[in-house]
Design a protein around this motif. Structure first.
Motif, PDB file in Angstrom:
ATOM      1  N   UNK A   1      -0.582 -17.203   5.447  1.00 44.81           N
ATOM      2  CA  UNK A   1      -0.999 -18.589   5.645  1.00 44.81           C
ATOM      3  C   UNK A   1      -1.186 -19.256   4.284  1.00 44.81           C
ATOM      4  N   UNK A   2      -0.959 -20.568   4.256  1.00 50.36           N
ATOM      5  CA  UNK A   2      -1.276 -21.370   3.084  1.00 50.36           C
ATOM      6  C   UNK A   2      -1.487 -22.801   3.542  1.00 50.36           C
ATOM      7  N   UNK A   3      -2.543 -23.432   3.007  1.00 49.82           N
ATOM      8  CA  UNK A   3      -2.802 -24.790   3.460  1.00 49.82           C
ATOM      9  C   UNK A   3      -3.929 -25.442   2.707  1.00 49.82           C
ATOM     10  N   UNK A   4      -4.472 -26.496   3.317  1.00 47.55           N
ATOM     11  CA  UNK A   4      -5.562 -27.257   2.710  1.00 47.55           C
ATOM     12  C   UNK A   4      -6.726 -27.339   3.684  1.00 47.55           C
TER      13      UNK A   4
ATOM     14  N   UNK B   1      -2.738 -25.626   7.982  1.00 52.12           N
ATOM     15  CA  UNK B   1      -2.107 -24.472   7.330  1.00 52.12           C
ATOM     16  C   UNK B   1      -0.689 -24.286   7.848  1.00 52.12           C
ATOM     17  N   UNK B   2       0.170 -23.899   6.954  1.00 49.40           N
ATOM     18  CA  UNK B   2       1.495 -23.417   7.334  1.00 49.40           C
ATOM     19  C   UNK B   2       1.444 -21.902   7.360  1.00 49.40           C
ATOM     20  N   UNK B   3       2.077 -21.306   8.371  1.00 51.06           N
ATOM     21  CA  UNK B   3       2.078 -19.846   8.461  1.00 51.06           C
ATOM     22  C   UNK B   3       3.502 -19.320   8.529  1.00 51.06           C
ATOM     23  N   UNK B   4       3.669 -18.127   8.018  1.00 55.19           N
ATOM     24  CA  UNK B   4       4.962 -17.440   8.065  1.00 55.19           C
ATOM     25  C   UNK B   4       4.735 -16.039   8.604  1.00 55.19           C
TER      26      UNK B   4
ATOM     27  N   UNK C   1      12.425 -23.111  12.839  1.00 55.22           N
ATOM     28  CA  UNK C   1      12.330 -22.471  11.523  1.00 55.22           C
ATOM     29  C   UNK C   1      11.315 -21.338  11.608  1.00 55.22           C
ATOM     30  N   UNK C   2      11.272 -20.443  10.637  1.00 57.63           N
ATOM     31  CA  UNK C   2      10.301 -19.343  10.673  1.00 57.63           C
ATOM     32  C   UNK C   2       8.881 -19.765  10.297  1.00 57.63           C
TER      33      UNK C   2
END
Length: 564
Positions: A354-357, A342-345, A317-318
């Motif tokens: 990036x977005x995460x905790x 973090x999840x990154x795209x 997945x991307x």
């Protein structure tokens, strides 16, 4: 007798050199003075080494005349004036200025035609004669990029009129079947992660074949640390399939970094040492993954450990995953443990989101204390970040030209008795301004800010040292907010050696101690790239706004970065 013979030899040599070096001359003229001026304005080569060169020049002039509108011009037979002179006569006839090109909407899109002509009618479009070749080439390229690589454009049924206008039909010859990429073959680095073809380069099977776009995308391979392009992509066409060949080479991407710093301790007046180790392993499993490990022991009995894991394009997945564990210990005062997921795209080769905790837990190690500046707490944040990277991999010393990292986090901190909302802001930006091959200017701006109603010493940001403001001990400055600027004027002495200046500025605030301070650092350094890696030495002297310059406050920083 000898004198006569000598003169005879000189004359023979002079005469023979004239014969050998003699050029053939060409004279081109029209049927009247105006045509002569037109031909002279185009310009042509008047002296030639042989007869073939003369005929080629005449053909070249006639093609130039066609392109500027003299499409009915004719040329007479080449006339030999004498053994070394030739002439030819042109009849330019009528000059045409505009062409009306009639087209079929089923063969070419009207919107595409509007990009090359301002006068487009339902049946034809107008062009100046001088633009015909350029426009037809452009239109053919655009049709080819739509999956028809063998398309050909031509003009047929050409008609002229006395008012300087030409009419012609646009003929589009292309395959009936649109070409798609049926398969992709990697040459050189056969284990190159296929997910990077699909999500990073955005090249995949069943995609419309567009060689121009493919070549641009393939150039982005040089932005990767672990691979590079060694040859432009090639294509194999068969009757019913299209195979794309990409030529990739695996690069050395593992990195080991370390430095040794030493300076005089103001309290003990003795020499203190501090050290730093950084290991970064990239793409060892051929998935494009990376693993980082850092350990630092600094003056003031500070120790920290950090481990990072990056796994790009999970399950094809991307989306990728970043994990981090950070442990910090301040002598016998406190420990802090941060964990981040973090999840990154990756939008493209330069932009990343990036977005995460992020969770933090800190423990007070002091048995007794008379201050509330250190306390046990737990905090949780939701983070959002953006990263931009522009490489310059032709430069082995400075492979990254521009980097931007912006991050913000929203959360709360809890203690045994209170709970507070907090906001974190972080920024790290640098840019290299290249004046020429030897001179450049490096500028870095780094800042952090913690917004809260109250603060604990064990949650503050720490900076100072070779990776922040030089001339100060590693992580010796605690702040609720800070910003520092690094500048270097760099002079390249050779492809592997450079020297640079050091002028660093910083401003920070500590709301616990109600301190606001400005910091300055001056010095110089140099770097040497060898087979072992990049060795850097910085000598800097740091001072606060209220201090006087003291040579004893100087810091020497050594670091070695080795790729393997």
């Amino acid at each position: 007798m000898q004198k006569t013979l000598f003169l005879t030899l000189i004359i023979c040599l002079f005469y023979s050199s004239k014969v050998i070096c003699q050029n053939l001359s060409l004279q081109i003229y029209g049927i009247n003075k105006i045509e002569n001026q037109t031909i002279d304005s185009i310009g042509y080569l008047k002296f030639h080494k042989n007869y073939t060169s003369i005929t080629n020049e005449i053909d070249s002039i006639q093609n130039k005349l066609y392109k500027i509108g003299f499409i009915e011009s004719t040329v007479s037979e080449i006339n030999k004036e004498n053994d070394s002179s030739y002439s030819v006569k042109f009849n330019l006839k009528t000059k045409f200025y505009t062409i009306y090109i009639y087209y079929d909407k089923t063969g070419i899109n009207t919107d595409l035609i509007k990009t090359v002509s301002k006068k487009v009618n339902p049946l034809y479009f107008e062009l100046p004669i001088a633009q015909i070749e350029r426009v037809l080439t452009f239109l053919n390229t655009k049709i080819s990029d739509k999956g028809f690589p063998f398309s050909k454009l031509s003009l047929a049924n050409i008609k002229t009129s006395p008012n300087g206008i030409i009419q012609a039909d646009l003929v589009v010859n292309s395959e009936n079947q649109k070409r798609h990429i049926n398969s992709i073959t990697i040459k050189g680095y056969e284990k190159f992660p296929k997910s990077f073809l699909k999500h990073y380069l955005k090249i995949k099977p069943d995609q419309t074949f567009d060689l121009t776009s493919i070549k641009k995308k393939a150039d982005q391979l040089n932005n990767l640390r672990f691979a590079k392009q060694i040859k432009s992509p090639e294509v194999l066409f068969t009757k019913d399939s299209t195979t794309l060949y990409m030529y990739i080479e695996k690069s050395k991407s593992n990195m080991f970094d370390g430095f040794l710093g030493f300076g005089t301790n103001e309290e003990t007046n003795k020499l203190d040492f501090n050290g730093y180790l950084n290991l970064n392993l990239v793409n060892n499993l051929n998935f494009g993954e990376s693993f980082g490990l850092q350990y630092k022991s600094t003056q003031g009995d500070q120790k920290f450990f950090q481990a990072d894991v990056n796994m790009p394009y999970l399950l094809d997945t991307p989306v990728g995953l970043d994990l981090q564990l950070y442990i910090f210990k301040q002598d016998s005062s406190f420990t802090t443990v941060n964990q981040t997921a973090k999840l990154n795209y990756q939008i493209n080769s330069k932009h990343k989101l990036f977005s995460g905790i992020k969770t933090s837990e800190s423990n007070n190690l002091l048995n007794t204390t008379t201050t509330n500046s250190i306390s046990d707490y737990k905090s949780n944040f939701i983070t959002i970040a953006y990263q931009f990277t522009k490489p310059q991999y032709y430069n082995f010393l400075f492979p990254v030209n521009t980097s931007i990292f912006l991050e913000t986090g929203f959360g709360n901190r809890k203690t045994s008795v209170t709970s507070e909302k907090q906001t974190q802001l972080n920024m790290d930006v640098f840019k290299i301004f290249n004046f020429n091959q030897k001179n450049s200017f490096y500028l870095r701006i780094n800042g952090s800010n913690l917004v809260s109603d109250s603060y604990f010493e064990n949650e503050l940001s720490r900076f100072g040292g070779i990776n922040s403001i030089r001339g100060f001990n590693e992580n010796s400055i605690f702040a609720t907010s800070y910003i520092f600027i690094n500048t270097e004027y760099r002079l390249l002495l050779s492809p592997t050696i450079y020297i640079h200046s050091i002028i660093d500025l910083a401003s920070f605030e500590n709301k616990i101690t109600n301190t606001k301070e400005k910091l300055f650092a001056y010095g110089f350094g140099f770097g040497i790239l060898s087979k072992a890696g990049l060795l850097k030495l910085d000598f800097a002297n740091g001072k606060t706004n209220s201090q006087k310059f003291k040579f004893s406050n100087s810091q020497v920083h050594l670091s070695l970065t080795a790729n393997f």
